[in-house]
Motif scaffolding. Structure first.
Motif, PDB file in Angstrom:
ATOM      1  N   ARG A 145      -7.313   9.846  16.153  1.00 25.87           N
ATOM      2  CA  ARG A 145      -5.930  10.171  16.554  1.00 25.87           C
ATOM      3  C   ARG A 145      -5.234  10.546  15.580  1.00 25.87           C
ATOM      4  N   ALA A 146      -4.540  11.490  15.533  1.00 23.21           N
ATOM      5  CA  ALA A 146      -3.517  11.998  14.259  1.00 23.21           C
ATOM      6  C   ALA A 146      -2.513  11.156  14.073  1.00 23.21           C
ATOM      7  N   THR A 147      -1.984  10.540  15.045  1.00 24.46           N
ATOM      8  CA  THR A 147      -0.842   9.697  14.850  1.00 24.46           C
ATOM      9  C   THR A 147      -0.946   8.372  14.759  1.00 24.46           C
ATOM     10  N   ARG A 148      -2.241   7.934  14.480  1.00 26.70           N
ATOM     11  CA  ARG A 148      -2.657   6.457  14.220  1.00 26.70           C
ATOM     12  C   ARG A 148      -2.381   6.199  12.667  1.00 26.70           C
ATOM     13  N   LYS A 149      -1.463   5.408  12.337  1.00 25.82           N
ATOM     14  CA  LYS A 149      -1.124   4.806  11.093  1.00 25.82           C
ATOM     15  C   LYS A 149      -2.375   4.238  10.380  1.00 25.82           C
ATOM     16  N   LYS A 150      -3.172   4.671   9.325  1.00 24.22           N
ATOM     17  CA  LYS A 150      -3.817   3.821   8.856  1.00 24.22           C
ATOM     18  C   LYS A 150      -3.125   2.801   7.700  1.00 24.22           C
ATOM     19  N   LYS A 151      -3.775   1.743   7.537  1.00 26.62           N
ATOM     20  CA  LYS A 151      -3.367   0.517   6.897  1.00 26.62           C
ATOM     21  C   LYS A 151      -3.663   0.651   5.315  1.00 26.62           C
ATOM     22  N   MET A 152      -2.731   0.663   4.483  1.00 25.86           N
ATOM     23  CA  MET A 152      -3.434   1.036   3.240  1.00 25.86           C
ATOM     24  C   MET A 152      -2.783  -0.062   2.283  1.00 25.86           C
ATOM     25  N   VAL A 153      -3.665  -0.781   1.651  1.00 24.16           N
ATOM     26  CA  VAL A 153      -3.211  -1.901   0.608  1.00 24.16           C
ATOM     27  C   VAL A 153      -3.429  -1.439  -0.732  1.00 24.16           C
ATOM     28  N   ILE A 154      -2.366  -1.760  -1.516  1.00 18.42           N
ATOM     29  CA  ILE A 154      -2.205  -1.067  -2.804  1.00 18.42           C
ATOM     30  C   ILE A 154      -2.467  -2.245  -3.938  1.00 18.42           C
ATOM     31  N   PHE A 155      -3.300  -2.050  -4.920  1.00 18.59           N
ATOM     32  CA  PHE A 155      -3.379  -2.893  -6.183  1.00 18.59           C
ATOM     33  C   PHE A 155      -2.671  -2.416  -7.193  1.00 18.59           C
ATOM     34  N   VAL A 156      -2.132  -3.154  -7.935  1.00 16.43           N
ATOM     35  CA  VAL A 156      -1.483  -2.680  -9.102  1.00 16.43           C
ATOM     36  C   VAL A 156      -1.333  -3.725 -10.147  1.00 16.43           C
ATOM     37  N   SER A 157      -1.288  -3.119 -11.700  1.00 14.58           N
ATOM     38  CA  SER A 157      -1.177  -4.059 -12.481  1.00 14.58           C
ATOM     39  C   SER A 157       0.282  -4.190 -13.033  1.00 14.58           C
ATOM     40  N   LYS A 158       0.373  -3.830 -14.462  1.00 14.28           N
ATOM     41  CA  LYS A 158       1.718  -3.616 -14.791  1.00 14.28           C
ATOM     42  C   LYS A 158       2.439  -2.437 -14.858  1.00 14.28           C
ATOM     43  N   GLU A 159       1.751  -1.357 -15.030  1.00 14.12           N
ATOM     44  CA  GLU A 159       2.265   0.068 -14.999  1.00 14.12           C
ATOM     45  C   GLU A 159       2.647   0.449 -13.618  1.00 14.12           C
ATOM     46  N   ASN A 160       3.937   0.769 -13.471  1.00 19.77           N
ATOM     47  CA  ASN A 160       4.189   1.284 -11.902  1.00 19.77           C
ATOM     48  C   ASN A 160       4.477   2.453 -11.587  1.00 19.77           C
ATOM     49  N   HIS A 161       3.930   3.568 -12.376  1.00 17.98           N
ATOM     50  CA  HIS A 161       4.218   4.994 -11.968  1.00 17.98           C
ATOM     51  C   HIS A 161       3.634   5.454 -10.633  1.00 17.98           C
ATOM     52  N   CYS A 162       2.155   4.993 -10.608  1.00 16.88           N
ATOM     53  CA  CYS A 162       1.728   5.354  -9.397  1.00 16.88           C
ATOM     54  C   CYS A 162       2.037   4.642  -8.173  1.00 16.88           C
ATOM     55  N   LEU A 163       2.371   3.450  -8.287  1.00  8.84           N
ATOM     56  CA  LEU A 163       2.850   2.420  -7.233  1.00  8.84           C
ATOM     57  C   LEU A 163       4.022   3.088  -6.678  1.00  8.84           C
ATOM     58  N   LEU A 164       5.146   3.438  -7.626  1.00 15.83           N
ATOM     59  CA  LEU A 164       6.330   3.647  -7.096  1.00 15.83           C
ATOM     60  C   LEU A 164       6.341   5.109  -6.582  1.00 15.83           C
ATOM     61  N   GLU A 165       5.400   5.975  -6.844  1.00 19.59           N
ATOM     62  CA  GLU A 165       5.142   7.478  -6.273  1.00 19.59           C
ATOM     63  C   GLU A 165       4.753   7.146  -4.869  1.00 19.59           C
ATOM     64  N   LEU A 166       3.709   6.331  -4.659  1.00 18.14           N
ATOM     65  CA  LEU A 166       3.353   6.220  -3.379  1.00 18.14           C
ATOM     66  C   LEU A 166       4.363   5.463  -2.356  1.00 18.14           C
ATOM     67  N   LEU A 167       5.169   4.467  -2.990  1.00 20.76           N
ATOM     68  CA  LEU A 167       6.277   3.832  -2.094  1.00 20.76           C
ATOM     69  C   LEU A 167       7.358   4.774  -1.759  1.00 20.76           C
ATOM     70  N   TRP A 168       7.639   5.745  -2.630  1.00 15.39           N
ATOM     71  CA  TRP A 168       8.797   6.546  -2.419  1.00 15.39           C
ATOM     72  C   TRP A 168       8.238   7.438  -1.431  1.00 15.39           C
ATOM     73  N   LYS A 169       7.147   8.245  -1.575  1.00 18.36           N
ATOM     74  CA  LYS A 169       6.580   8.901  -0.427  1.00 18.36           C
ATOM     75  C   LYS A 169       6.330   8.476   1.003  1.00 18.36           C
ATOM     76  N   TRP A 170       6.228   6.865   0.903  1.00 21.99           N
ATOM     77  CA  TRP A 170       6.106   6.094   2.370  1.00 21.99           C
ATOM     78  C   TRP A 170       7.362   6.027   2.838  1.00 21.99           C
TER      79      TRP A 170
END
Length: 290
Positions: free
Chosen positions: A89-114
């Motif tokens: 189903r296109a509307t089904r929200k997949k569950k995404m777990v994020i792993f991160v260490s100290k650098e946050n640039h990739c994390l924040l990009e994903l959180l902002w887009k979410w």
């Protein structure tokens, strides 16, 4: 917010040996189910005995919700052509777990887009081997779990993380600059479901401070690679790559900033394509439908 998808939109991905009648059979099947194809993409590796790949978006009749019946009925045609397939189903929200260490640039990009509604996923938690991003993550209303990876206790830490991922029934995992090498045991728990990002200098400039090493070498291009994780370190199927041209005026610090920008963009694209069911893995390669 992006425009919401129709509640009766489905997605079908197919991979199989190329043979006559595939497209006609799928189209006829969907028509008989009262479904209308709204987008269709296909690719054949070789017209003579190659592999066939296809992605279809379709809308079924909004009068009743019979998606599960369509999926169940498709098994017969899939068996006939020996499809490797999945239907979502296109509307089904997949569950995404994020792993991160100290650098946050990739994390924040994903959180902002979410937060902006550009990533149609649920994020049940963020896991880190450092506590640095706790306040930032919880500011988005997302649980943050600190699992330190201590010397001699890595297996224990991974087991905790695996249990949490399964407890939250996550569909996939994103390593947003998680600076730990996952064990084969961890990877095998989630095959084709872990996405990683790293600089694209590899196999050059291995190890710590790759941008400092690149600066010393006088590189003219920097880039990033997003890929699925396998037991072969940084050699899994590539989903997306991006580059940026640089010159002699860039300092080592400026190269690192530029590299971070490329990394976050490449990773966000890869995650977006994955959750929109645009990626088919074939061997150690991917077919990504735009």
């Amino acid at each position: 917010m992006i425009q919401s998808l129709p509640t009766n939109r489905g997605r079908l991905l197919v991979a199989c040996l190329d043979q006559p009648g595939i497209v006609a059979s799928i189209s006829s099947f969907l028509q008989k189910q009262g479904a209308n194809i709204v987008q269709s993409d296909q690719y054949t590796t070789d017209p003579e005995g190659g592999m066939f790949f296809m992605r279809i978006e379709f809308d079924w009749s909004s009068k009743n919700d019979h998606f599960d019946q369509i999926k169940e009925r498709f098994v017969e045609i899939a068996s006939e052509f020996e499809f490797d397939w999945r239907m979502e189903r296109a509307t089904r929200k997949k569950k995404m777990v994020i792993f991160v260490s100290k650098e946050n640039h990739c994390l924040l990009e994903l959180l902002w887009k979410w937060k902006a509604g550009e990533l149609h996923v649920d994020i049940p938690l963020v896991i880190s081997n450092h506590p640095d991003q706790k306040e930032e993550v919880e500011g988005y209303g997302i649980p943050f779990v600190h699992i330190p990876v201590e010397k001699g206790r890595k297996q224990e830490a991974e087991r905790k993380a695996i249990d949490l991922i399964k407890e939250h029934d996550a569909d996939f995992v994103v390593l947003a600059r998680y600076m730990q090498i996952l064990s084969p045991t961890f990877v095998q728990e989630f095959p084709k479901k872990i996405i990683n990002i790293h600089h694209s200098f590899l196999p050059a400039f291995i190890g710590a401070n790759p941008y400092a090493k690149a600066f010393e070498r006088g590189v003219k291009l920097i880039g990033a690679t997003a890929h699925y994780v396998t037991d072969d370190l940084d050699e899994g199927p590539i989903i997306e790559q991006d580059i940026m041209r640089v010159n002699h005026r860039y300092s080592s610090a400026e190269l690192k900033v530029a590299g971070r920008n490329v990394e976050r963009i490449a990773l966000a694209r890869a995650v977006n394509w994955h959750h929109e069911d645009r990626v088919i893995i074939h061997g150690n390669k991917t077919i990504v439908f735009s």
